[in-house]
Design a protein around this motif. Structure first.
Motif, PDB file in Angstrom:
ATOM      1  N   MET A   1       0.841  -1.195   0.000  1.00 56.98           N
ATOM      2  CA  MET A   1       0.000   0.000   0.000  1.00 56.98           C
ATOM      3  C   MET A   1       0.874   1.242   0.000  1.00 56.98           C
ATOM      4  O   MET A   1       1.805   1.349   0.783  1.00 56.98           O
ATOM      5  CB  MET A   1      -0.897   0.020   1.234  1.00 56.98           C
ATOM      6  N   SER A   2       0.570   2.191  -0.887  1.00 60.32           N
ATOM      7  CA  SER A   2       1.297   3.448  -0.948  1.00 60.32           C
ATOM      8  C   SER A   2       0.285   4.587  -0.894  1.00 60.32           C
ATOM      9  O   SER A   2      -0.583   4.691  -1.769  1.00 60.32           O
ATOM     10  CB  SER A   2       2.135   3.529  -2.235  1.00 60.32           C
ATOM     11  N   ILE A   3       0.400   5.425   0.130  1.00 56.78           N
ATOM     12  CA  ILE A   3      -0.513   6.552   0.303  1.00 56.78           C
ATOM     13  C   ILE A   3       0.290   7.835   0.182  1.00 56.78           C
ATOM     14  O   ILE A   3       1.389   7.949   0.725  1.00 56.78           O
ATOM     15  CB  ILE A   3      -1.214   6.494   1.673  1.00 56.78           C
ATOM     16  N   SER A   4      -0.270   8.797  -0.518  1.00 61.49           N
ATOM     17  CA  SER A   4       0.406  10.070  -0.732  1.00 61.49           C
ATOM     18  C   SER A   4       0.777  10.736   0.595  1.00 61.49           C
ATOM     19  O   SER A   4      -0.089  10.938   1.456  1.00 61.49           O
ATOM     20  CB  SER A   4      -0.503  11.006  -1.536  1.00 61.49           C
ATOM     21  N   PRO A   5       2.057  11.101   0.770  1.00 57.93           N
ATOM     22  CA  PRO A   5       2.452  11.826   1.988  1.00 57.93           C
ATOM     23  C   PRO A   5       1.708  13.150   2.144  1.00 57.93           C
ATOM     24  O   PRO A   5       1.476  13.592   3.277  1.00 57.93           O
ATOM     25  CB  PRO A   5       3.958  12.043   1.793  1.00 57.93           C
ATOM     26  N   VAL A   6       1.338  13.752   1.040  1.00 61.52           N
ATOM     27  CA  VAL A   6       0.598  15.018   1.099  1.00 61.52           C
ATOM     28  C   VAL A   6      -0.771  14.797   1.729  1.00 61.52           C
ATOM     29  O   VAL A   6      -1.221  15.567   2.587  1.00 61.52           O
ATOM     30  CB  VAL A   6       0.462  15.625  -0.313  1.00 61.52           C
ATOM     31  N   LEU A   7      -1.442  13.717   1.321  1.00 61.65           N
ATOM     32  CA  LEU A   7      -2.750  13.406   1.888  1.00 61.65           C
ATOM     33  C   LEU A   7      -2.632  13.055   3.375  1.00 61.65           C
ATOM     34  O   LEU A   7      -3.470  13.466   4.179  1.00 61.65           O
ATOM     35  CB  LEU A   7      -3.399  12.246   1.131  1.00 61.65           C
ATOM     36  N   LEU A   8      -1.610  12.327   3.723  1.00 63.94           N
ATOM     37  CA  LEU A   8      -1.425  11.958   5.126  1.00 63.94           C
ATOM     38  C   LEU A   8      -1.122  13.180   5.985  1.00 63.94           C
ATOM     39  O   LEU A   8      -1.616  13.289   7.113  1.00 63.94           O
ATOM     40  CB  LEU A   8      -0.306  10.929   5.255  1.00 63.94           C
ATOM     41  N   ALA A   9      -0.327  14.106   5.454  1.00 64.74           N
ATOM     42  CA  ALA A   9      -0.029  15.340   6.189  1.00 64.74           C
ATOM     43  C   ALA A   9      -1.301  16.157   6.389  1.00 64.74           C
ATOM     44  O   ALA A   9      -1.517  16.749   7.457  1.00 64.74           O
ATOM     45  CB  ALA A   9       1.025  16.153   5.458  1.00 64.74           C
ATOM     46  N   ARG A  10      -2.159  16.184   5.366  1.00 65.10           N
ATOM     47  CA  ARG A  10      -3.428  16.908   5.480  1.00 65.10           C
ATOM     48  C   ARG A  10      -4.346  16.230   6.508  1.00 65.10           C
ATOM     49  O   ARG A  10      -4.993  16.904   7.315  1.00 65.10           O
ATOM     50  CB  ARG A  10      -4.106  16.968   4.111  1.00 65.10           C
ATOM     51  N   ALA A  11      -4.361  14.895   6.501  1.00 67.90           N
ATOM     52  CA  ALA A  11      -5.170  14.166   7.486  1.00 67.90           C
ATOM     53  C   ALA A  11      -4.697  14.472   8.903  1.00 67.90           C
ATOM     54  O   ALA A  11      -5.513  14.706   9.810  1.00 67.90           O
ATOM     55  CB  ALA A  11      -5.099  12.668   7.212  1.00 67.90           C
ATOM     56  N   ALA A  12      -3.390  14.492   9.103  1.00 70.28           N
ATOM     57  CA  ALA A  12      -2.843  14.813  10.422  1.00 70.28           C
ATOM     58  C   ALA A  12      -3.225  16.229  10.839  1.00 70.28           C
ATOM     59  O   ALA A  12      -3.566  16.490  12.007  1.00 70.28           O
ATOM     60  CB  ALA A  12      -1.330  14.651  10.409  1.00 70.28           C
ATOM     61  N   GLU A  13      -3.207  17.136   9.890  1.00 71.33           N
ATOM     62  CA  GLU A  13      -3.580  18.526  10.160  1.00 71.33           C
ATOM     63  C   GLU A  13      -5.046  18.619  10.594  1.00 71.33           C
ATOM     64  O   GLU A  13      -5.379  19.341  11.537  1.00 71.33           O
ATOM     65  CB  GLU A  13      -3.338  19.368   8.911  1.00 71.33           C
ATOM     66  N   LEU A  14      -5.923  17.885   9.923  1.00 72.45           N
ATOM     67  CA  LEU A  14      -7.345  17.908  10.266  1.00 72.45           C
ATOM     68  C   LEU A  14      -7.579  17.380  11.687  1.00 72.45           C
ATOM     69  O   LEU A  14      -8.411  17.900  12.421  1.00 72.45           O
ATOM     70  CB  LEU A  14      -8.145  17.081   9.256  1.00 72.45           C
ATOM     71  N   ILE A  15      -6.842  16.354  12.058  1.00 76.71           N
ATOM     72  CA  ILE A  15      -6.975  15.805  13.414  1.00 76.71           C
ATOM     73  C   ILE A  15      -6.513  16.821  14.449  1.00 76.71           C
ATOM     74  O   ILE A  15      -7.142  16.996  15.506  1.00 76.71           O
ATOM     75  CB  ILE A  15      -6.176  14.491  13.536  1.00 76.71           C
ATOM     76  N   GLN A  16      -5.436  17.514  14.164  1.00 77.60           N
ATOM     77  CA  GLN A  16      -4.906  18.491  15.107  1.00 77.60           C
ATOM     78  C   GLN A  16      -5.824  19.709  15.247  1.00 77.60           C
ATOM     79  O   GLN A  16      -5.852  20.359  16.299  1.00 77.60           O
ATOM     80  CB  GLN A  16      -3.514  18.922  14.665  1.00 77.60           C
ATOM     81  N   GLN A  17      -6.602  20.011  14.221  1.00 79.95           N
ATOM     82  CA  GLN A  17      -7.474  21.190  14.236  1.00 79.95           C
ATOM     83  C   GLN A  17      -8.836  20.913  14.875  1.00 79.95           C
ATOM     84  O   GLN A  17      -9.515  21.843  15.316  1.00 79.95           O
ATOM     85  CB  GLN A  17      -7.695  21.697  12.801  1.00 79.95           C
ATOM     86  N   ALA A  18      -9.259  19.652  14.937  1.00 84.05           N
ATOM     87  CA  ALA A  18     -10.607  19.305  15.387  1.00 84.05           C
ATOM     88  C   ALA A  18     -10.744  19.401  16.899  1.00 84.05           C
ATOM     89  O   ALA A  18      -9.797  19.143  17.641  1.00 84.05           O
ATOM     90  CB  ALA A  18     -10.953  17.895  14.918  1.00 84.05           C
ATOM     91  N   ASP A  19     -11.949  19.770  17.356  1.00 78.31           N
ATOM     92  CA  ASP A  19     -12.210  19.738  18.795  1.00 78.31           C
ATOM     93  C   ASP A  19     -13.111  18.569  19.178  1.00 78.31           C
ATOM     94  O   ASP A  19     -13.379  18.349  20.357  1.00 78.31           O
ATOM     95  CB  ASP A  19     -12.819  21.058  19.274  1.00 78.31           C
TER      96      ASP A  19
END
Length: 280
Positions: A1-19
């Motif tokens: 499985m290969s997932i785009s690092p850009v997408l993963l970085a965006r996913a991490a950002e969304l988690i950090q922003q959520a309350d």
């Protein structure tokens, strides 16, 4: 499985922003724990060869009519599933989701079409779980003589797996003495007692009203049974939430600010955790 690092970085950002985190889970969530997802007749019949030999598909097996016409077969199917879900250990992805939510001010809630009780077993707060199709761990009267719903803990099914038939006595309704069935929304089902699920829905909506920046992480939910996807869309439209969709076959998202990952549930969650670790 290969997932785009850009997408993963965006996913991490969304988690950090959520309350607040909403876990929206379909059948694919349990695959990594070893549970079948009944994708198509071939997958269903592979899991239940006796039903395959009888050419009985999932919609037919999972119906009140089968309980009426052949209770031993119906409870053979559901009794096997009940025993399977009781013995299954939730995979590590459940722990990751709980850990992420614990860092958010409003914590976590769960919306799931699964009836397996895996989120409760994994330690999620039962008061914040909405099982939109009910739970195999609860029973009701087949004839809906009463709106009562009770736990299935006292029922220990003994099943002939080769024949998919219940060998011991089926559970009965404590009010009328008739046959009991799982408190699950089945196909062509007009007698499902939805009182328990309706209460869960109300608690989830009350929780959502307190969340300012909700994030939906949707796992293993396809378009064939769209209950979970419809809920995800409701949160995005009504509460201004963002979405991380993890699905190996249908990962597409409509909004460029959201993230779609073509992966199984556990692989996708582990990849996001690696991105979060790198960002900390």
């Amino acid at each position: 499985m290969s997932i785009s690092p850009v997408l993963l970085a965006r996913a991490a950002e969304l988690i950090q922003q959520a309350d607040g985190l909403i876990v929206a889970a379909g059948a694919g969530m349990g695959v990594d724990s070893g549970l079948p997802d009944f994708r198509g007749n071939s997958g269903f019949w592979q899991a239940y060869p006796a039903l395959g030999r009888a050419r009985l598909d999932f919609a037919s097996a999972a119906s009140p009519r089968t309980f009426e016409q052949d209770p031993a077969l119906a409870w053979g199917f559901y009794g096997h599933r009940l025993a399977l879900y009781r013995s299954t250990v939730p995979h590590a992805g459940f722990d990751l989701l709980r850990a992420w939510a614990e860092r958010m001010p409003q914590g976590c809630a769960v919306f799931t079409s699964n009836v397996d009780g895996q989120f409760q077993k994994a330690g999620f707060d039962a008061q914040r779980i909405y099982e939109c199709h009910g739970s195999i761990h609860h029973l009701q009267c087949l004839d809906s003589c009463h709106q009562a719903i009770w736990e299935a803990d006292a029922f220990a099914p003994q099943v002939d797996a080769n024949a998919c038939r219940l060998l011991n006595a089926a559970p009965v309704c404590p009010h009328c003495g008739g046959l009991a069935r799982p408190n699950i929304l089945m196909f062509s089902d007009w007698n499902w007692v939805e009182r328990r699920s309706a209460a869960q829905a109300g608690r989830l909506q009350s929780w959502l009203a307190r969340v300012q920046h909700p994030l939906v992480i949707e796992l293993g939910a396809g378009t064939a049974v769209p209950s979970v996807r419809h809920f995800s869309q409701h949160v995005l439209q009504s509460h201004g939430g963002r979405l991380i969709r993890i699905n190996p076959r249908e990962p597409e998202v409509a909004d460029r600010h959201d993230v779609g990952l073509a992966a199984g549930a556990l692989d996708g969650l582990l990849a996001i955790e690696n991105a979060l670790s790198s960002a900390r």
